[in-house]
Motif scaffolding. Structure first.
Motif, PDB file in Angstrom:
ATOM      1  N   GLN A   4       0.852  -1.189   0.000  1.00 50.70           N
ATOM      2  CA  GLN A   4       0.000   0.000   0.000  1.00 50.70           C
ATOM      3  C   GLN A   4       0.883   1.232   0.000  1.00 50.70           C
ATOM      4  OE1 GLN A   4      -2.792   0.082   3.186  1.00 50.70           O
ATOM      5  NE2 GLN A   4      -3.473   2.140   2.741  1.00 50.70           N
ATOM      6  N   LEU A   5       0.692   2.090  -0.992  1.00 52.23           N
ATOM      7  CA  LEU A   5       1.509   3.285  -1.125  1.00 52.23           C
ATOM      8  C   LEU A   5       0.781   4.557  -0.702  1.00 52.23           C
ATOM      9  CD1 LEU A   5       3.139   2.521  -4.593  1.00 52.23           C
ATOM     10  CD2 LEU A   5       4.149   2.191  -2.329  1.00 52.23           C
ATOM     11  N   SER A   6      -0.550   4.497  -0.547  1.00 51.50           N
ATOM     12  CA  SER A   6      -1.286   5.705  -0.178  1.00 51.50           C
ATOM     13  C   SER A   6      -0.851   6.180   1.204  1.00 51.50           C
ATOM     14  CB  SER A   6      -2.789   5.476  -0.230  1.00 51.50           C
ATOM     15  OG  SER A   6      -3.176   4.468   0.659  1.00 51.50           O
ATOM     16  N   SER A   7      -0.970   7.473   1.419  1.00 49.46           N
ATOM     17  CA  SER A   7      -0.460   8.102   2.639  1.00 49.46           C
ATOM     18  C   SER A   7      -1.587   8.358   3.640  1.00 49.46           C
ATOM     19  CB  SER A   7       0.219   9.419   2.263  1.00 49.46           C
ATOM     20  OG  SER A   7       0.526  10.169   3.403  1.00 49.46           O
ATOM     21  N   GLN A  11      -4.185  11.578   3.988  1.00 50.45           N
ATOM     22  CA  GLN A  11      -5.631  11.371   4.008  1.00 50.45           C
ATOM     23  C   GLN A  11      -6.257  12.064   5.221  1.00 50.45           C
ATOM     24  OE1 GLN A  11      -6.564   9.903   1.277  1.00 50.45           O
ATOM     25  NE2 GLN A  11      -8.733  10.055   1.676  1.00 50.45           N
ATOM     26  N   ASN A  71      -4.874   9.995  -3.715  1.00 50.84           N
ATOM     27  CA  ASN A  71      -4.204   9.284  -2.637  1.00 50.84           C
ATOM     28  C   ASN A  71      -4.772   7.876  -2.478  1.00 50.84           C
ATOM     29  OD1 ASN A  71      -2.355   9.043  -0.440  1.00 50.84           O
ATOM     30  ND2 ASN A  71      -4.034   9.426   0.977  1.00 50.84           N
ATOM     31  N   THR A  73      -6.467   5.980  -4.657  1.00 47.06           N
ATOM     32  CA  THR A  73      -6.259   5.111  -5.823  1.00 47.06           C
ATOM     33  C   THR A  73      -4.782   5.005  -6.195  1.00 47.06           C
ATOM     34  OG1 THR A  73      -6.598   6.917  -7.389  1.00 47.06           O
ATOM     35  CG2 THR A  73      -8.542   5.607  -6.773  1.00 47.06           C
ATOM     36  N   GLU A  74      -3.938   5.694  -5.448  1.00 43.20           N
ATOM     37  CA  GLU A  74      -2.496   5.703  -5.681  1.00 43.20           C
ATOM     38  C   GLU A  74      -2.173   6.131  -7.115  1.00 43.20           C
ATOM     39  OE1 GLU A  74      -0.946   1.917  -4.426  1.00 43.20           O
ATOM     40  OE2 GLU A  74      -1.668   2.195  -2.382  1.00 43.20           O
ATOM     41  N   GLU A  76      -0.961   9.265  -9.536  1.00 45.76           N
ATOM     42  CA  GLU A  76      -0.240  10.539  -9.444  1.00 45.76           C
ATOM     43  C   GLU A  76      -0.928  11.679 -10.185  1.00 45.76           C
ATOM     44  OE1 GLU A  76       1.620   7.903 -12.522  1.00 45.76           O
ATOM     45  OE2 GLU A  76       1.397   7.662 -10.384  1.00 45.76           O
ATOM     46  N   ALA A 128       3.835  11.625  -1.624  1.00 48.05           N
ATOM     47  CA  ALA A 128       2.989  10.532  -2.099  1.00 48.05           C
ATOM     48  C   ALA A 128       3.171  10.314  -3.607  1.00 48.05           C
ATOM     49  CB  ALA A 128       1.523  10.827  -1.772  1.00 48.05           C
ATOM     50  N   PHE A 132       4.341   6.927  -5.508  1.00 48.45           N
ATOM     51  CA  PHE A 132       3.543   6.275  -6.536  1.00 48.45           C
ATOM     52  C   PHE A 132       4.341   6.056  -7.827  1.00 48.45           C
ATOM     53  CE2 PHE A 132      -0.457   8.563  -4.716  1.00 48.45           C
ATOM     54  CZ  PHE A 132      -0.415   7.772  -3.586  1.00 48.45           C
TER      55      PHE A 132
END
Length: 134
Positions: A4-7, A11, A71, A73-74, A76, A128, A132
């Motif tokens: 998982q790369l979302s922050s 958020q 964020n 859906t990751e 950019e 972020a 991504f």
């Protein structure tokens, strides 16, 4: 291998900024109305101050939406668009901080807090986006 790369901090900050912006908008609108009643507010200057505030509110909706979407859906691209809209919001905020007809200490406080939140949010968005892309 799923990562998982979302922050999460981004958020949370997007959510807090959304709630704060509602307060900011209502407080700034109330202060403009107050200033127009108490001070000799030139009619020619009331409309631009209100227009900047409402333009800022219009920008805030897609700015926040694209930030949330990018964020979660990751992606950019939406996050980058949100970052671009943040630049526009910062410019309008600086107008309300420095160049509106009357600037009260409460204006300075509200705008300084909003600019700080925008700066922190922008840093997290750049971080972020970098995560991504890599």
């Amino acid at each position: 291998n799923s990562s998982q790369l979302s922050s999460l901090p981004l958020q949370i900050l997007l959510y807090v900024n959304g709630v704060y912006y509602i307060f900011y908008f209502l407080a700034t609108l109330a202060m403009i109305i107050y200033k127009s009643q108490v001070f000799s507010y030139p009619d020619d200057f009331l409309a631009p101050d209100l227009a900047v505030l409402f333009l800022m509110a219009i920008l805030e909706v897609p700015r926040s939406y694209l930030g949330f979407k990018g964020n979660l859906t990751e992606a950019e691209a939406p996050l980058g668009l949100s970052l671009g809209l943040t630049v526009g919001s910062v410019l309008l905020c600086v107008y309300l901080l420095l160049w509106q007809t009357y600037v009260l200490w409460a204006d300075v406080l509200l705008n300084a807090l909003l600019l700080s939140a925008y700066a922190l949010e922008s840093g997290l968005k750049v971080t972020a986006i970098a995560a991504f892309v890599s």
